[in-house]
Design a protein around this motif. Structure first.
Motif, PDB file in Angstrom:
ATOM      1  N   ALA A 195      -6.192   6.254  -0.597  1.00  0.00           N
ATOM      2  CA  ALA A 195      -4.792   5.857  -0.424  1.00  0.00           C
ATOM      3  C   ALA A 195      -4.335   4.980  -1.586  1.00  0.00           C
ATOM      4  O   ALA A 195      -3.173   5.065  -2.014  1.00  0.00           O
ATOM      5  N   ALA A 196      -5.216   4.167  -2.127  1.00  0.00           N
ATOM      6  CA  ALA A 196      -4.859   3.315  -3.270  1.00  0.00           C
ATOM      7  C   ALA A 196      -4.647   4.148  -4.521  1.00  0.00           C
ATOM      8  O   ALA A 196      -3.776   3.838  -5.345  1.00  0.00           O
ATOM      9  N   ASN A 197      -5.422   5.211  -4.672  1.00  0.00           N
ATOM     10  CA  ASN A 197      -5.269   6.071  -5.848  1.00  0.00           C
ATOM     11  C   ASN A 197      -3.952   6.839  -5.825  1.00  0.00           C
ATOM     12  O   ASN A 197      -3.461   7.260  -6.871  1.00  0.00           O
ATOM     13  N   ALA A 198      -3.391   7.033  -4.632  1.00  0.00           N
ATOM     14  CA  ALA A 198      -2.133   7.760  -4.529  1.00  0.00           C
ATOM     15  C   ALA A 198      -0.939   6.897  -4.940  1.00  0.00           C
ATOM     16  O   ALA A 198       0.158   7.413  -5.136  1.00  0.00           O
ATOM     17  N   LEU A 199      -1.127   5.602  -5.062  1.00  0.00           N
ATOM     18  CA  LEU A 199      -0.038   4.696  -5.434  1.00  0.00           C
ATOM     19  C   LEU A 199       0.206   4.741  -6.936  1.00  0.00           C
ATOM     20  O   LEU A 199      -0.684   5.111  -7.709  1.00  0.00           O
ATOM     21  N   PRO A 200       1.403   4.342  -7.359  1.00  0.00           N
ATOM     22  CA  PRO A 200       1.655   4.234  -8.803  1.00  0.00           C
ATOM     23  C   PRO A 200       0.723   3.191  -9.430  1.00  0.00           C
ATOM     24  O   PRO A 200       0.267   2.257  -8.765  1.00  0.00           O
ATOM     25  N   GLN A 201       0.477   3.353 -10.724  1.00  0.00           N
ATOM     26  CA  GLN A 201      -0.520   2.533 -11.411  1.00  0.00           C
ATOM     27  C   GLN A 201      -0.172   1.048 -11.399  1.00  0.00           C
ATOM     28  O   GLN A 201      -1.052   0.216 -11.177  1.00  0.00           O
ATOM     29  N   ASP A 202       1.089   0.680 -11.620  1.00  0.00           N
ATOM     30  CA  ASP A 202       1.450  -0.736 -11.648  1.00  0.00           C
ATOM     31  C   ASP A 202       1.368  -1.373 -10.264  1.00  0.00           C
ATOM     32  O   ASP A 202       0.958  -2.519 -10.117  1.00  0.00           O
ATOM     33  N   VAL A 203       1.738  -0.643  -9.204  1.00  0.00           N
ATOM     34  CA  VAL A 203       1.631  -1.152  -7.825  1.00  0.00           C
ATOM     35  C   VAL A 203       0.153  -1.314  -7.451  1.00  0.00           C
ATOM     36  O   VAL A 203      -0.250  -2.313  -6.850  1.00  0.00           O
ATOM     37  N   LYS A 204      -0.640  -0.310  -7.833  1.00  0.00           N
ATOM     38  CA  LYS A 204      -2.075  -0.376  -7.533  1.00  0.00           C
ATOM     39  C   LYS A 204      -2.720  -1.569  -8.237  1.00  0.00           C
ATOM     40  O   LYS A 204      -3.535  -2.287  -7.648  1.00  0.00           O
ATOM     41  N   ALA A 205      -2.346  -1.821  -9.487  1.00  0.00           N
ATOM     42  CA  ALA A 205      -2.925  -2.949 -10.232  1.00  0.00           C
ATOM     43  C   ALA A 205      -2.532  -4.276  -9.590  1.00  0.00           C
ATOM     44  O   ALA A 205      -3.354  -5.192  -9.493  1.00  0.00           O
ATOM     45  N   ALA A 206      -1.283  -4.369  -9.133  1.00  0.00           N
ATOM     46  CA  ALA A 206      -0.838  -5.610  -8.486  1.00  0.00           C
ATOM     47  C   ALA A 206      -1.583  -5.832  -7.178  1.00  0.00           C
ATOM     48  O   ALA A 206      -2.008  -6.957  -6.865  1.00  0.00           O
ATOM     49  N   LEU A 207      -1.766  -4.766  -6.389  1.00  0.00           N
ATOM     50  CA  LEU A 207      -2.476  -4.903  -5.106  1.00  0.00           C
ATOM     51  C   LEU A 207      -3.960  -5.200  -5.311  1.00  0.00           C
ATOM     52  O   LEU A 207      -4.567  -5.930  -4.527  1.00  0.00           O
ATOM     53  N   VAL A 208      -4.546  -4.654  -6.361  1.00  0.00           N
ATOM     54  CA  VAL A 208      -5.952  -4.951  -6.661  1.00  0.00           C
ATOM     55  C   VAL A 208      -6.088  -6.400  -7.110  1.00  0.00           C
ATOM     56  O   VAL A 208      -7.049  -7.091  -6.725  1.00  0.00           O
ATOM     57  N   ASP A 209      -5.138  -6.882  -7.910  1.00  0.00           N
ATOM     58  CA  ASP A 209      -5.180  -8.288  -8.341  1.00  0.00           C
ATOM     59  C   ASP A 209      -5.037  -9.247  -7.157  1.00  0.00           C
ATOM     60  O   ASP A 209      -5.625 -10.330  -7.146  1.00  0.00           O
ATOM     61  N   MET A 210      -4.242  -8.857  -6.172  1.00  0.00           N
ATOM     62  CA  MET A 210      -4.073  -9.695  -4.973  1.00  0.00           C
ATOM     63  C   MET A 210      -5.202  -9.484  -3.962  1.00  0.00           C
ATOM     64  O   MET A 210      -5.226 -10.127  -2.929  1.00  0.00           O
ATOM     65  N   ARG A 211      -6.096  -8.560  -4.278  1.00  0.00           N
ATOM     66  CA  ARG A 211      -7.236  -8.210  -3.411  1.00  0.00           C
ATOM     67  C   ARG A 211      -6.764  -7.745  -2.044  1.00  0.00           C
ATOM     68  O   ARG A 211      -7.364  -8.026  -1.015  1.00  0.00           O
ATOM     69  N   PHE A 212      -5.671  -7.012  -2.051  1.00  0.00           N
ATOM     70  CA  PHE A 212      -5.086  -6.494  -0.815  1.00  0.00           C
ATOM     71  C   PHE A 212      -6.029  -5.506  -0.133  1.00  0.00           C
ATOM     72  O   PHE A 212      -6.196  -5.532   1.082  1.00  0.00           O
ATOM     73  N   PHE A 213      -6.657  -4.641  -0.904  1.00  0.00           N
ATOM     74  CA  PHE A 213      -7.516  -3.606  -0.328  1.00  0.00           C
ATOM     75  C   PHE A 213      -8.799  -4.192   0.273  1.00  0.00           C
ATOM     76  O   PHE A 213      -9.278  -3.711   1.299  1.00  0.00           O
ATOM     77  N   ASP A 214      -9.315  -5.230  -0.376  1.00  0.00           N
ATOM     78  CA  ASP A 214     -10.480  -5.923   0.203  1.00  0.00           C
ATOM     79  C   ASP A 214     -10.105  -6.574   1.533  1.00  0.00           C
ATOM     80  O   ASP A 214     -10.866  -6.513   2.509  1.00  0.00           O
ATOM     81  N   GLY A 215      -8.941  -7.224   1.572  1.00  0.00           N
ATOM     82  CA  GLY A 215      -8.489  -7.854   2.809  1.00  0.00           C
ATOM     83  C   GLY A 215      -8.245  -6.835   3.903  1.00  0.00           C
ATOM     84  O   GLY A 215      -8.592  -7.058   5.071  1.00  0.00           O
ATOM     85  N   LEU A 216      -7.642  -5.698   3.542  1.00  0.00           N
ATOM     86  CA  LEU A 216      -7.398  -4.637   4.522  1.00  0.00           C
ATOM     87  C   LEU A 216      -8.713  -4.100   5.069  1.00  0.00           C
ATOM     88  O   LEU A 216      -8.848  -3.862   6.281  1.00  0.00           O
ATOM     89  N   ASN A 217      -9.699  -3.949   4.194  1.00  0.00           N
ATOM     90  CA  ASN A 217     -11.016  -3.475   4.628  1.00  0.00           C
ATOM     91  C   ASN A 217     -11.660  -4.472   5.597  1.00  0.00           C
ATOM     92  O   ASN A 217     -12.227  -4.084   6.616  1.00  0.00           O
ATOM     93  N   ILE A 218     -11.551  -5.753   5.301  1.00  0.00           N
ATOM     94  CA  ILE A 218     -12.129  -6.788   6.182  1.00  0.00           C
ATOM     95  C   ILE A 218     -11.414  -6.798   7.531  1.00  0.00           C
ATOM     96  O   ILE A 218     -12.047  -6.923   8.588  1.00  0.00           O
ATOM     97  N   ILE A 219     -10.096  -6.662   7.523  1.00  0.00           N
ATOM     98  CA  ILE A 219      -9.336  -6.648   8.780  1.00  0.00           C
ATOM     99  C   ILE A 219      -9.714  -5.446   9.627  1.00  0.00           C
ATOM    100  O   ILE A 219      -9.910  -5.558  10.848  1.00  0.00           O
ATOM    101  N   ILE A 220      -9.855  -4.280   9.005  1.00  0.00           N
ATOM    102  CA  ILE A 220     -10.247  -3.079   9.761  1.00  0.00           C
ATOM    103  C   ILE A 220     -11.661  -3.242  10.315  1.00  0.00           C
ATOM    104  O   ILE A 220     -11.931  -2.884  11.474  1.00  0.00           O
ATOM    105  N   GLN A 221     -12.570  -3.810   9.528  1.00  0.00           N
ATOM    106  CA  GLN A 221     -13.923  -4.055  10.028  1.00  0.00           C
ATOM    107  C   GLN A 221     -13.905  -5.010  11.217  1.00  0.00           C
ATOM    108  O   GLN A 221     -14.619  -4.809  12.209  1.00  0.00           O
ATOM    109  N   ALA A 222     -13.081  -6.062  11.158  1.00  0.00           N
ATOM    110  CA  ALA A 222     -12.992  -7.021  12.266  1.00  0.00           C
ATOM    111  C   ALA A 222     -12.412  -6.363  13.517  1.00  0.00           C
ATOM    112  O   ALA A 222     -12.877  -6.628  14.631  1.00  0.00           O
ATOM    113  N   LEU A 223     -11.409  -5.504  13.337  1.00  0.00           N
ATOM    114  CA  LEU A 223     -10.822  -4.832  14.499  1.00  0.00           C
ATOM    115  C   LEU A 223     -11.815  -3.879  15.157  1.00  0.00           C
ATOM    116  O   LEU A 223     -11.900  -3.822  16.392  1.00  0.00           O
TER     117      LEU A 223
END
Length: 147
Positions: A110-138
Protein backbone atom coordinates in the motif's frame (compact mmCIF):
# COMPACT_ATOMS: atom_id res chain seq x y z
CA UNK A 1 6.17 -57.01 73.88
CA UNK A 2 6.79 -56.18 77.53
CA UNK A 3 9.76 -53.99 76.63
CA UNK A 4 7.71 -51.94 74.19
CA UNK A 5 4.95 -51.45 76.73
CA UNK A 6 7.46 -50.42 79.41
CA UNK A 7 9.09 -47.88 77.04
CA UNK A 8 5.71 -46.44 76.08
CA UNK A 9 4.69 -46.11 79.74
CA UNK A 10 7.96 -44.38 80.61
CA UNK A 11 7.71 -42.02 77.63
CA UNK A 12 4.08 -41.04 78.09
CA UNK A 13 3.79 -41.10 81.88
CA UNK A 14 3.94 -37.50 83.03
CA UNK A 15 6.42 -38.02 85.85
CA UNK A 16 7.80 -34.52 85.56
CA UNK A 17 4.33 -33.01 85.74
CA UNK A 18 3.61 -34.51 89.14
CA UNK A 19 7.05 -33.77 90.57
CA UNK A 20 7.32 -31.06 93.17
CA UNK A 21 8.80 -27.82 91.92
CA UNK A 22 11.19 -26.17 94.28
CA UNK A 23 12.22 -22.81 92.97
CA UNK A 24 15.36 -21.02 93.96
CA UNK A 25 13.97 -17.53 93.48
CA UNK A 26 12.21 -15.40 96.07
CA UNK A 27 9.23 -14.81 93.82
CA UNK A 28 6.48 -17.22 94.84
CA UNK A 29 3.29 -17.80 92.96
CA UNK A 30 4.55 -16.72 89.58
CA UNK A 31 4.45 -18.54 86.28
CA UNK A 32 7.58 -20.46 87.33
CA UNK A 33 5.49 -23.03 89.16
CA UNK A 34 5.99 -22.12 92.84
CA UNK A 35 2.36 -22.58 93.81
CA UNK A 36 1.80 -23.48 97.45
CA UNK A 37 -1.39 -24.04 99.32
CA UNK A 38 -4.91 -23.05 98.34
CA UNK A 39 -3.83 -19.62 97.09
CA UNK A 40 -1.18 -21.23 94.89
CA UNK A 41 -3.72 -23.64 93.42
CA UNK A 42 -6.09 -20.75 92.69
CA UNK A 43 -3.24 -18.80 91.14
CA UNK A 44 -2.23 -21.81 89.04
CA UNK A 45 -5.80 -22.17 87.78
CA UNK A 46 -5.94 -18.47 87.04
CA UNK A 47 -2.72 -18.62 85.03
CA UNK A 48 -3.99 -21.72 83.24
CA UNK A 49 -7.24 -20.05 82.17
CA UNK A 50 -5.40 -16.83 81.32
CA UNK A 51 -3.09 -18.80 79.04
CA UNK A 52 -6.04 -20.54 77.40
CA UNK A 53 -7.84 -17.22 76.94
CA UNK A 54 -4.71 -15.62 75.46
CA UNK A 55 -4.35 -18.54 73.08
CA UNK A 56 -7.96 -18.35 71.93
CA UNK A 57 -8.20 -14.55 71.90
CA UNK A 58 -4.82 -13.61 70.42
CA UNK A 59 -2.95 -16.54 68.94
CA UNK A 60 -5.75 -18.23 66.99
CA UNK A 61 -6.93 -15.02 65.23
CA UNK A 62 -3.32 -14.05 64.50
CA UNK A 63 -2.73 -17.49 63.00
CA UNK A 64 -5.77 -17.22 60.76
CA UNK A 65 -4.80 -13.69 59.74
CA UNK A 66 -1.28 -14.78 58.82
CA UNK A 67 -2.58 -17.88 57.02
CA UNK A 68 -5.10 -15.82 55.03
CA UNK A 69 -2.42 -13.26 54.12
CA UNK A 70 -0.12 -16.07 52.97
CA UNK A 71 -2.86 -17.67 50.88
CA UNK A 72 -3.89 -14.36 49.29
CA UNK A 73 -0.25 -13.55 48.51
CA UNK A 74 0.33 -16.92 46.84
CA UNK A 75 -2.94 -16.73 44.86
CA UNK A 76 -2.07 -13.20 43.70
CA UNK A 77 1.42 -14.27 42.60
CA UNK A 78 -0.01 -17.29 40.79
CA UNK A 79 -2.57 -15.11 39.02
CA UNK A 80 0.10 -12.61 37.92
CA UNK A 81 2.27 -15.46 36.64
CA UNK A 82 -0.70 -16.95 34.78
CA UNK A 83 -1.52 -13.58 33.20
CA UNK A 84 2.09 -13.16 32.06
CA UNK A 85 2.09 -16.61 30.50
CA UNK A 86 -1.27 -15.87 28.85
CA UNK A 87 0.21 -12.68 27.36
CA UNK A 88 3.18 -14.62 26.01
CA UNK A 89 0.84 -17.19 24.48
CA UNK A 90 -1.41 -14.50 23.00
CA UNK A 91 1.56 -12.71 21.48
CA UNK A 92 2.88 -15.91 19.89
CA UNK A 93 -0.58 -16.68 18.46
CA UNK A 94 -1.06 -13.14 17.19
CA UNK A 95 2.43 -13.17 15.65
CA UNK A 96 1.51 -16.36 13.79
CA UNK A 97 -1.74 -14.74 12.60
CA UNK A 98 0.14 -11.65 11.38
CA UNK A 99 2.63 -13.83 9.53
CA UNK A 100 -0.16 -15.86 7.92
CA UNK A 101 -2.02 -12.75 6.75
CA UNK A 102 1.25 -11.05 5.72
CA UNK A 103 0.22 -7.73 7.24
CA UNK A 104 3.66 -6.12 6.93
CA UNK A 105 3.90 -6.89 3.20
CA UNK A 106 0.38 -5.56 2.60
CA UNK A 107 1.33 -2.30 4.35
CA UNK A 108 4.49 -2.11 2.22
CA UNK A 109 2.47 -2.72 -0.99
CA UNK A 110 0.00 0.00 0.00
CA UNK A 111 2.92 2.37 0.67
CA UNK A 112 4.41 1.65 -2.75
CA UNK A 113 1.13 2.66 -4.38
CA UNK A 114 1.44 6.18 -2.95
CA UNK A 115 3.19 9.03 -4.76
CA UNK A 116 6.91 9.27 -4.04
CA UNK A 117 6.83 12.55 -2.07
CA UNK A 118 3.89 11.40 0.13
CA UNK A 119 5.59 8.06 0.73
CA UNK A 120 8.85 9.79 1.72
CA UNK A 121 7.01 12.07 4.15
CA UNK A 122 5.15 9.14 5.75
CA UNK A 123 8.37 7.12 6.03
CA UNK A 124 10.11 10.08 7.68
CA UNK A 125 7.25 10.33 10.19
CA UNK A 126 7.47 6.54 10.68
CA UNK A 127 3.77 6.28 9.96
CA UNK A 128 4.02 2.75 8.56
CA UNK A 129 5.94 1.48 11.58
CA UNK A 130 3.29 2.97 13.87
CA UNK A 131 0.48 1.48 11.79
CA UNK A 132 2.17 -1.92 11.96
CA UNK A 133 2.50 -1.68 15.76
CA UNK A 134 -1.15 -0.63 16.12
CA UNK A 135 -2.34 -3.55 13.97
CA UNK A 136 -0.17 -5.96 15.98
CA UNK A 137 -1.64 -4.60 19.24
CA UNK A 138 -5.20 -4.94 17.94
CA UNK A 139 -4.61 -8.53 16.85
CA UNK A 140 -2.95 -9.35 20.21
CA UNK A 141 -5.90 -7.81 22.08
CA UNK A 142 -8.31 -9.81 19.93
CA UNK A 143 -6.45 -13.02 20.72
CA UNK A 144 -6.30 -12.11 24.44
CA UNK A 145 -10.11 -12.09 24.55
CA UNK A 146 -10.08 -15.81 23.79
CA UNK A 147 -7.51 -16.69 26.43
Amino acid sequence: MKTKTFILIVLFLPLLAIAETSGTGTDTGTAQGNYEGFEGAAQAMGHFFTDIWTFLDDDVPNFFERALAFIIEKVTLMRIAAELEAMKLAWSVSKAILENFQVASKIANAANALPQDVKAALVDMRFFDGLNIIIQALVARYVMRFI
